[in-house]
Scaffold this motif. Sequence first.
Motif, PDB file in Angstrom:
ATOM      1  N   SER A 348       0.782  -1.343  -0.113  1.00 52.28           N
ATOM      2  CA  SER A 348      -0.022   0.168   0.122  1.00 52.28           C
ATOM      3  C   SER A 348       0.965   1.289  -0.121  1.00 52.28           C
ATOM      4  O   SER A 348       0.445   2.243  -0.234  1.00 52.28           O
ATOM      5  CB  SER A 348      -0.849   0.209   1.173  1.00 52.28           C
ATOM      6  N   GLU A 349       2.217   1.140   0.162  1.00 55.22           N
ATOM      7  CA  GLU A 349       2.966   2.366   0.143  1.00 55.22           C
ATOM      8  C   GLU A 349       3.522   2.752  -1.074  1.00 55.22           C
ATOM      9  O   GLU A 349       4.116   3.743  -1.070  1.00 55.22           O
ATOM     10  CB  GLU A 349       4.167   2.168   1.322  1.00 55.22           C
ATOM     11  N   PHE A 350       3.397   1.822  -1.935  1.00 59.68           N
ATOM     12  CA  PHE A 350       4.050   2.126  -3.312  1.00 59.68           C
ATOM     13  C   PHE A 350       3.330   3.312  -3.574  1.00 59.68           C
ATOM     14  O   PHE A 350       4.006   4.240  -4.324  1.00 59.68           O
ATOM     15  CB  PHE A 350       3.860   0.927  -4.131  1.00 59.68           C
ATOM     16  N   ASP A 351       2.054   2.991  -3.848  1.00 61.65           N
ATOM     17  CA  ASP A 351       1.261   4.045  -4.926  1.00 61.65           C
ATOM     18  C   ASP A 351       0.898   5.185  -3.908  1.00 61.65           C
ATOM     19  O   ASP A 351       0.318   5.026  -2.918  1.00 61.65           O
ATOM     20  CB  ASP A 351       0.002   3.407  -5.287  1.00 61.65           C
ATOM     21  N   GLU A 352       0.937   6.381  -4.413  1.00 57.64           N
ATOM     22  CA  GLU A 352       0.735   7.730  -3.948  1.00 57.64           C
ATOM     23  C   GLU A 352      -0.470   8.398  -4.889  1.00 57.64           C
ATOM     24  O   GLU A 352      -0.548   7.868  -5.881  1.00 57.64           O
ATOM     25  CB  GLU A 352       1.670   8.456  -3.567  1.00 57.64           C
ATOM     26  N   MET A 353      -0.664   9.389  -4.892  1.00 58.97           N
ATOM     27  CA  MET A 353      -1.737  10.015  -5.769  1.00 58.97           C
ATOM     28  C   MET A 353      -0.905  10.633  -6.727  1.00 58.97           C
ATOM     29  O   MET A 353      -1.371  11.092  -7.674  1.00 58.97           O
ATOM     30  CB  MET A 353      -2.357  11.482  -4.640  1.00 58.97           C
ATOM     31  N   PHE A 354       0.491  10.720  -6.667  1.00 58.58           N
ATOM     32  CA  PHE A 354       1.297  11.046  -7.674  1.00 58.58           C
ATOM     33  C   PHE A 354       1.373   9.892  -8.601  1.00 58.58           C
ATOM     34  O   PHE A 354       2.063   9.157  -8.474  1.00 58.58           O
ATOM     35  CB  PHE A 354       2.450  12.034  -7.461  1.00 58.58           C
ATOM     36  N   VAL A 355       1.114  10.063  -9.913  1.00 61.42           N
ATOM     37  CA  VAL A 355       1.167   9.061 -11.018  1.00 61.42           C
ATOM     38  C   VAL A 355       2.634   8.692 -10.931  1.00 61.42           C
ATOM     39  O   VAL A 355       3.655   9.926 -11.035  1.00 61.42           O
ATOM     40  CB  VAL A 355       0.756   9.453 -12.254  1.00 61.42           C
ATOM     41  N   ALA A 373      22.644  -7.980  -3.463  1.00 57.64           N
ATOM     42  CA  ALA A 373      22.629  -9.471  -3.538  1.00 57.64           C
ATOM     43  C   ALA A 373      23.569 -10.343  -2.914  1.00 57.64           C
ATOM     44  O   ALA A 373      24.729  -9.629  -2.536  1.00 57.64           O
ATOM     45  CB  ALA A 373      22.205  -9.830  -4.745  1.00 57.64           C
ATOM     46  N   PRO A 374      23.445 -11.500  -2.195  1.00 60.34           N
ATOM     47  CA  PRO A 374      21.966 -12.104  -1.901  1.00 60.34           C
ATOM     48  C   PRO A 374      21.216 -11.332  -0.924  1.00 60.34           C
ATOM     49  O   PRO A 374      21.919 -10.999   0.236  1.00 60.34           O
ATOM     50  CB  PRO A 374      22.278 -13.357  -1.623  1.00 60.34           C
ATOM     51  N   CYS A 375      19.962 -11.248  -1.297  1.00 61.05           N
ATOM     52  CA  CYS A 375      19.215 -10.347  -0.028  1.00 61.05           C
ATOM     53  C   CYS A 375      17.625 -10.762  -0.376  1.00 61.05           C
ATOM     54  O   CYS A 375      17.282 -11.782  -1.277  1.00 61.05           O
ATOM     55  CB  CYS A 375      19.195  -8.987  -0.312  1.00 61.05           C
ATOM     56  N   VAL A 376      16.831 -10.481   0.398  1.00 63.38           N
ATOM     57  CA  VAL A 376      15.356 -10.979   0.567  1.00 63.38           C
ATOM     58  C   VAL A 376      14.519  -9.526   0.325  1.00 63.38           C
ATOM     59  O   VAL A 376      14.773  -8.583   1.083  1.00 63.38           O
ATOM     60  CB  VAL A 376      15.021 -11.666   1.940  1.00 63.38           C
ATOM     61  N   ILE A 377      13.795  -9.494  -0.696  1.00 65.96           N
ATOM     62  CA  ILE A 377      12.592  -8.430  -0.659  1.00 65.96           C
ATOM     63  C   ILE A 377      11.273  -8.991  -0.185  1.00 65.96           C
ATOM     64  O   ILE A 377      11.017  -9.974  -0.840  1.00 65.96           O
ATOM     65  CB  ILE A 377      12.400  -7.803  -2.190  1.00 65.96           C
ATOM     66  N   PHE A 378      10.597  -8.331   0.635  1.00 66.68           N
ATOM     67  CA  PHE A 378       9.575  -8.671   1.274  1.00 66.68           C
ATOM     68  C   PHE A 378       8.413  -7.842   0.961  1.00 66.68           C
ATOM     69  O   PHE A 378       8.655  -6.568   1.321  1.00 66.68           O
ATOM     70  CB  PHE A 378       9.723  -8.862   2.923  1.00 66.68           C
ATOM     71  N   ILE A 379       7.427  -8.173   0.300  1.00 65.84           N
ATOM     72  CA  ILE A 379       6.379  -7.059  -0.366  1.00 65.84           C
ATOM     73  C   ILE A 379       5.036  -7.589   0.729  1.00 65.84           C
ATOM     74  O   ILE A 379       4.592  -8.574   0.217  1.00 65.84           O
ATOM     75  CB  ILE A 379       5.995  -7.032  -1.544  1.00 65.84           C
ATOM     76  N   ASP A 380       4.783  -6.753   1.640  1.00 63.38           N
ATOM     77  CA  ASP A 380       3.576  -7.160   2.546  1.00 63.38           C
ATOM     78  C   ASP A 380       2.361  -6.663   1.678  1.00 63.38           C
ATOM     79  O   ASP A 380       2.258  -5.876   0.786  1.00 63.38           O
ATOM     80  CB  ASP A 380       3.619  -6.597   3.718  1.00 63.38           C
ATOM     81  N   GLU A 381       1.240  -7.180   1.706  1.00 61.34           N
ATOM     82  CA  GLU A 381       0.200  -6.794   1.207  1.00 61.34           C
ATOM     83  C   GLU A 381       0.131  -6.576  -0.257  1.00 61.34           C
ATOM     84  O   GLU A 381      -0.265  -5.796  -0.919  1.00 61.34           O
ATOM     85  CB  GLU A 381      -0.503  -5.592   1.735  1.00 61.34           C
ATOM     86  N   LEU A 382       0.723  -7.938  -0.777  1.00 63.03           N
ATOM     87  CA  LEU A 382       0.881  -7.873  -2.277  1.00 63.03           C
ATOM     88  C   LEU A 382      -0.126  -7.559  -2.994  1.00 63.03           C
ATOM     89  O   LEU A 382      -0.318  -7.013  -4.236  1.00 63.03           O
ATOM     90  CB  LEU A 382       1.761  -9.129  -2.720  1.00 63.03           C
ATOM     91  N   ASP A 383      -1.503  -7.976  -2.436  1.00 61.08           N
ATOM     92  CA  ASP A 383      -2.543  -7.713  -3.237  1.00 61.08           C
ATOM     93  C   ASP A 383      -2.954  -6.191  -3.497  1.00 61.08           C
ATOM     94  O   ASP A 383      -3.762  -5.973  -4.548  1.00 61.08           O
ATOM     95  CB  ASP A 383      -3.768  -8.361  -2.759  1.00 61.08           C
ATOM     96  N   SER A 384      -2.402  -5.355  -2.569  1.00 58.39           N
ATOM     97  CA  SER A 384      -2.626  -3.954  -2.875  1.00 58.39           C
ATOM     98  C   SER A 384      -1.815  -3.586  -3.986  1.00 58.39           C
ATOM     99  O   SER A 384      -2.155  -2.343  -4.532  1.00 58.39           O
ATOM    100  CB  SER A 384      -2.300  -3.115  -1.690  1.00 58.39           C
ATOM    101  N   ALA A 423       3.331 -11.569   0.806  1.00 59.20           N
ATOM    102  CA  ALA A 423       2.124 -11.810   1.418  1.00 59.20           C
ATOM    103  C   ALA A 423       1.103 -11.366   1.117  1.00 59.20           C
ATOM    104  O   ALA A 423       0.852 -10.218   0.974  1.00 59.20           O
ATOM    105  CB  ALA A 423       2.782 -11.431   2.813  1.00 59.20           C
ATOM    106  N   THR A 424       0.062 -12.196   1.172  1.00 59.72           N
ATOM    107  CA  THR A 424      -1.355 -11.587   0.838  1.00 59.72           C
ATOM    108  C   THR A 424      -2.167 -12.589   1.635  1.00 59.72           C
ATOM    109  O   THR A 424      -2.010 -13.636   2.069  1.00 59.72           O
ATOM    110  CB  THR A 424      -1.564 -11.975  -0.580  1.00 59.72           C
ATOM    111  N   ASN A 425      -3.354 -12.011   2.103  1.00 57.51           N
ATOM    112  CA  ASN A 425      -4.266 -12.528   2.653  1.00 57.51           C
ATOM    113  C   ASN A 425      -5.531 -13.050   1.783  1.00 57.51           C
ATOM    114  O   ASN A 425      -6.449 -13.818   1.898  1.00 57.51           O
ATOM    115  CB  ASN A 425      -5.257 -11.674   3.636  1.00 57.51           C
ATOM    116  N   PHE A 426      -5.391 -12.348   0.511  1.00 59.44           N
ATOM    117  CA  PHE A 426      -6.294 -12.563  -0.527  1.00 59.44           C
ATOM    118  C   PHE A 426      -5.754 -13.121  -1.810  1.00 59.44           C
ATOM    119  O   PHE A 426      -5.623 -12.139  -2.820  1.00 59.44           O
ATOM    120  CB  PHE A 426      -7.231 -11.317  -0.876  1.00 59.44           C
ATOM    121  N   PRO A 427      -5.282 -14.136  -1.781  1.00 56.85           N
ATOM    122  CA  PRO A 427      -4.648 -14.796  -3.241  1.00 56.85           C
ATOM    123  C   PRO A 427      -5.493 -14.527  -4.571  1.00 56.85           C
ATOM    124  O   PRO A 427      -4.865 -14.187  -5.619  1.00 56.85           O
ATOM    125  CB  PRO A 427      -4.180 -16.143  -2.820  1.00 56.85           C
TER     126      PRO A 427
END
Length: 715
Positions: A348-355, A373-384, A423-427
């Motif tokens: 949810s933090e990716f998108d803001e009002m600016f295109v 690298a090597p590293c882990v990228i974790f994107i929470d609420e991926l569905d958003s 991670a997502t609660n709504f696949p």
Amino acid sequence: MFSLSSTVQPQVTVPLSHLINAFHSPKNTPISLSASASQNQHRDVVPEHESPGNEPVLNLRDLGLSELKIGQIDQLVDHLLPGFCKGKSISSHWHTSHVSAQSFFENKYGYLDMFSTLRSSCLYRQHSRTLKSICSDLQYWPVFIQSRGFKTLKSRTRRLQSTSERLAETQHIAPSFVKGFLLRDRGSDVESLDKLMKTKNIPEAHQDAFKTGFAEGFLKAQALTQKTNDSLRRTRLILFVLLLFGIYGLLKNPFLSVRFRTTTGLDSAVDPVQMKNVTFEHVKGVEEAKQELQEVVEFLKNPQKFTVLGGKLPKGILLVGPPGTGKTLLARAVAGEADVPFYYASGSEFDEMFVGVGASRIRNLFREAKANAPCVIFIDELDSVGGKRIESPMHPYSRQTINQLLAEMDGFKPNEGVIIIGATNFPEALDNALIRPGRFDMQVTVPRPDVKGRTEILKWYLNKIKFDQSVDPEIIARGTVGFSGAELENLVNQAALKAAVDGKEMVTMKELEFSKDKILMGPERRSVEIDNKNKTITAYHESGHAIIAYYTKDAMPINKATIMPRGPTLGHVSLLPENDRWNETRAQLLAQMDVSMGGRVAEELIFGTDHITTGASSDFDNATKIAKRMVTKFGMSEKLGVMTYSDTGKLSPETQSAIEQEIRILLRDSYERAKHILKTHAKEHKNLAEALLTYETLDAKEIQIVLEGKKLEVR
Ligand SMILES: Nc1ncnc2c1ncn2[C@@H]1O[C@H](COP(=O)(O)OP(=O)(O)OP(=O)(O)O)[C@@H](O)[C@H]1O
Ligand SMILES: [Zn+2]
């Protein structure tokens, strides 16, 4: 000052202003020299309308210039203004011009307006400042301001009026403050200078010097103003440049460009976090998920091992599960186990009002990750961020961010050492392009913990606090079916707070039960004063639920019944399955519906149909939801068969009414079953209601005692 010598006149010294005046006086009015012209007296040029006769008025004749021919005027101008553009003929004002001249003045009088002459002369270029200031002064002189008027056949010829004449016109009609306002320009300065000289009785011989001094002072002031203006302009320019730099710096500022939370919860640029302090040891009750992620840890520890074998590890791993089950914790544990940087990002933090901000943040994130690298990228609420792309003119840019994510995922090789965990609660809400092979192609389910997992989680958190040896995590685990890891952590935390508030040394089962009820039924509202009538209604309502649950075979066992207001309800009956239900049978679903009907049926049987209350609304919502799922999802309707109906809004009216009919039948049958049970066990119903009125809250054991007709011990 100019000295003019001509064949017809002795040498005459005339101030430039008089000369200009003479050239310019539109009517070429006679200018009479005072006897002492050679004394070179300064004449104040005052607006003609204010000088009937007693003021010196000059014209070309008095200067002995009226006989000048055009050619001679040229010479004179040449003499006065050497370098004045050649070849420019000043025609007489009788010369009819068929081609409009450069300026309105020249059009009208056939010769150049002196100011443009002055301006275009070399003299002007050499002494532009002085002449400019004289011109700008002179321009304020009443005689040189031309008003534009046009002669039409119908209208009266509008004479050219100088400001002074216009002023004269307004003088009689305008009040004095307007006159003062209009006179605020040159004229008043000249008058005040005159007055000053009169009041100061400055002798004639010194007046010129005084005037010169005044003029010099004025010019100096002008120069100073000019300097101030220049420095003001410079300051503004510097400020503007600084502003530009500031805006550029802000846009480049990492806070704005890529801002992701680190484990410390502080907003910062994409700072990876070492997760040394989180390992799989910290994640309880999800053994299967941990095993599936173990191989990812191996890869991150030693990517070469996998490249040598030629195997390809998944680029993206999708953790799917209800909220609070430990998905984020698992991702941190993967990075901690492999001891690699951990990049946390919330969809949810990716998108803001600016295109375009979302896409640029994704680009920055992946660039940073590849560099570390090597590293882990974790994107929470991926569905958003990776939700199904909607093609709508309203959201033309909604795809930018997800397209960027897809491009970045395709942009690096599988064994590059960067693992993306989403991670997502709504696949089901995810865009299919995200979960195809080569992207998030490995899916790990993180379910709610079962009774064993719950026991482990409870033990893990109980070990972090002081608890009484009588506490049995297993019992609590049995009584918390469906609880997630986060809810169990919260339960232990609430119990510790309750014990602290009660001044206890350690947490006992009582506090744990209290916090469990609080989570299940909402916080007690002891302050609410319920009158007896309402209390009685609530007692019979809640007993109705409890009786149906107790006497219906497939219903969940009762955990607790209370008429203490909790959360939004006046009373509550909590049920808990004896163990984790992975599937529910038709009988179990029907039993749940019957229990929900128990409250309203009890009110109807005890108080009559006119005294049923609104308290059953949430019960009917619950029953209706179960009936609808049975008909549209679980294929449990004989009439509609096994077809599922996801979006009932898009169905034909016939199908919709058939579905509603089936739901109605299920609810009606459930109501009747509940009524039958309560009629059969009316006595037990009454006993239980009275016990609740006495004790307010009864647990499963106490309820059993009452329904068996035994006496409850006094608490
Ligand atoms: N299996 C578990 N073992 C231990 N602690 C857990 C577990 N699940 C959750 N927790 C606790 O609950 C907190 C929240 O869990 P986490 O944020 O990982 O859940 P989540 O599935 O990511 O939730 P959400 O989907 O809402 O983001 C964790 O910080 C941890 O303290
Ligand atoms: Zn109810």
